[in-house]
Design a protein around this motif. Sequence first.
Motif, PDB file in Angstrom:
ATOM      1  N   LEU A 172      65.953 -11.620  59.924  1.00 32.68           N
ATOM      2  CA  LEU A 172      65.136 -11.082  61.093  1.00 32.68           C
ATOM      3  C   LEU A 172      65.093 -12.111  62.297  1.00 32.68           C
ATOM      4  N   ASP A 173      65.368 -13.317  62.022  1.00 31.62           N
ATOM      5  CA  ASP A 173      65.141 -14.361  63.204  1.00 31.62           C
ATOM      6  C   ASP A 173      66.459 -14.764  63.600  1.00 31.62           C
ATOM      7  N   LEU A 179      66.113  -6.046  55.782  1.00 30.00           N
ATOM      8  CA  LEU A 179      65.737  -5.136  54.479  1.00 30.00           C
ATOM      9  C   LEU A 179      66.895  -5.450  53.565  1.00 30.00           C
ATOM     10  N   LEU A 180      67.993  -4.433  54.240  1.00 30.48           N
ATOM     11  CA  LEU A 180      69.241  -4.433  53.408  1.00 30.48           C
ATOM     12  C   LEU A 180      70.130  -5.744  53.202  1.00 30.48           C
ATOM     13  N   ALA A 181      69.855  -6.744  53.760  1.00 33.46           N
ATOM     14  CA  ALA A 181      70.806  -7.934  53.780  1.00 33.46           C
ATOM     15  C   ALA A 181      69.926  -8.730  52.725  1.00 33.46           C
ATOM     16  N   SER A 182      68.628  -8.754  52.782  1.00 30.14           N
ATOM     17  CA  SER A 182      67.788  -9.561  51.905  1.00 30.14           C
ATOM     18  C   SER A 182      67.745  -8.861  50.486  1.00 30.14           C
ATOM     19  N   VAL A 183      67.942  -7.638  50.388  1.00 34.12           N
ATOM     20  CA  VAL A 183      68.084  -6.701  49.167  1.00 34.12           C
ATOM     21  C   VAL A 183      69.239  -7.169  48.309  1.00 34.12           C
ATOM     22  N   ILE A 184      70.267  -7.002  49.269  1.00 34.33           N
ATOM     23  CA  ILE A 184      71.767  -6.849  48.494  1.00 34.33           C
ATOM     24  C   ILE A 184      71.738  -8.703  48.398  1.00 34.33           C
ATOM     25  N   SER A 185      71.599  -9.443  49.271  1.00 33.72           N
ATOM     26  CA  SER A 185      71.941 -10.609  49.072  1.00 33.72           C
ATOM     27  C   SER A 185      70.939 -11.511  47.885  1.00 33.72           C
ATOM     28  N   LEU A 236      64.688  -4.406  61.333  1.00 35.67           N
ATOM     29  CA  LEU A 236      64.194  -4.327  60.227  1.00 35.67           C
ATOM     30  C   LEU A 236      65.180  -3.711  59.050  1.00 35.67           C
ATOM     31  N   VAL A 237      65.936  -2.699  59.475  1.00 36.19           N
ATOM     32  CA  VAL A 237      66.865  -1.922  58.313  1.00 36.19           C
ATOM     33  C   VAL A 237      67.799  -3.337  57.892  1.00 36.19           C
ATOM     34  N   ILE A 238      68.219  -3.785  59.005  1.00 35.15           N
ATOM     35  CA  ILE A 238      69.366  -4.962  58.777  1.00 35.15           C
ATOM     36  C   ILE A 238      68.891  -6.066  57.783  1.00 35.15           C
ATOM     37  N   ILE A 269      77.058  -7.437  57.037  1.00 33.97           N
ATOM     38  CA  ILE A 269      77.917  -8.114  56.071  1.00 33.97           C
ATOM     39  C   ILE A 269      77.766  -9.504  56.435  1.00 33.97           C
ATOM     40  N   SER A 270      77.714 -10.009  57.686  1.00 37.01           N
ATOM     41  CA  SER A 270      77.391 -11.252  58.268  1.00 37.01           C
ATOM     42  C   SER A 270      75.850 -11.909  57.677  1.00 37.01           C
ATOM     43  N   HIS A 271      75.027 -10.920  57.624  1.00 39.20           N
ATOM     44  CA  HIS A 271      73.575 -11.518  57.361  1.00 39.20           C
ATOM     45  C   HIS A 271      73.569 -11.439  55.813  1.00 39.20           C
ATOM     46  N   ILE A 272      74.281 -10.764  54.836  1.00 40.21           N
ATOM     47  CA  ILE A 272      74.425 -10.739  53.613  1.00 40.21           C
ATOM     48  C   ILE A 272      75.227 -12.178  53.104  1.00 40.21           C
TER      49      ILE A 272
END
Length: 266
Positions: free
Chosen positions: A199-200, A69-75, A65-67, A135-138
Motif C-alpha cells: 500500500l505504501d 490485496l492481490l499482492a498480499s494474498v498471493i505473496s 487497494l486491488v494491487i 508482479i513487483s509487489h508480490i
Amino acid sequence: MKRKWKLSHLYLMIVFVILYAPIFYLIYYSFNKADNMHHFTGVTWKWYKEVFQDTRLMIIVLNTLVIALLASVISTIIGVMGALAIRYVKSRYVKNTLLSLNNVLIVSPDVIIGASFLILFTIVGIKLGFSSVLISHIAFCVPIVVIMVLPKLQEMSPTLLDAARDLGASQWDVLSKVILPYITPGIFAGFFMAFTYSLDDFAVTFFVTGNGFSTLSVEIYSRARQGISLTINALSSLLFLFSIVLVIGYYVINLRQNRVNGMGDK
C-alpha cells in the motif's frame, strides 16, 4: 532503576514526537480553510470533499487497494510455502542459501529493485501497468511473509508432528490441522505486513508503473511536485487513518488467536 526508567520513557517520547509531529502537522492543516500551510484560518471539510469528488483519484485508490490485496494474498501463499520449504529442507547448505536469497530483497535498496524490474519487464516485453506493478509487489512482499512465518515454524515442537503421525494423520492432515493452525499468527502478521508494504510502496512502483495506471504513492508524489495543495494533506490523513485501522485489526485478530491457543493449551 527509577532514573533509568524515566530516561527510557523520555527517550521514547522524543522519538515518537520526531516521528509523529510532521504527520499530525499535516493532518492539522488538512482542515484549514485557507489554501496554504502558513496560517490556520478555520476548520473546514472542503479538502476531504475534494478528495471524494475527484473521480480519477478514486480510481487510483481502487487500483492501489486491488494491487495491495492481490499482492498480499498471493505473496502470503507463496511465502508460507517458502517458509515451510526452508524450515524442513534437510541440507543445511541449501537452507542457508535459500535464507540468503530470501533476505536479499529485504536488504536491497528499493531503487535497485525497481530499476531491475524495469529492465526485466522491458527485455521480456511485459507492458508497464497493472501486471508489472502486481508482479513487483508480490516479489518484494514474499520475503517479508517468509520472515514473519519462519519464527513460528522454528518454535513449533517436533513432538506435535510426531504425535499427529502416530495417531494416523496423513501428511495433508499434519499440514492443515497441526502446522497451519499453529503458525496462523505468523501468517496474519505476514499478510498485514505485505499489505502495508504494498500500500505504501513508492520507489519500486515509480519504476514499473506505466501511462494510464498509477497508485496513491505515485499520485501523491506527482501532485506534490506541482505545488502545495491541501488535498494532498487530506488524502495523506485518510491513508494514515487507514493504516491505523489495519494495525488495530491485526492486533485484535492476534489477541483472539492467542486466547484460542491459550484455551487449547489448558
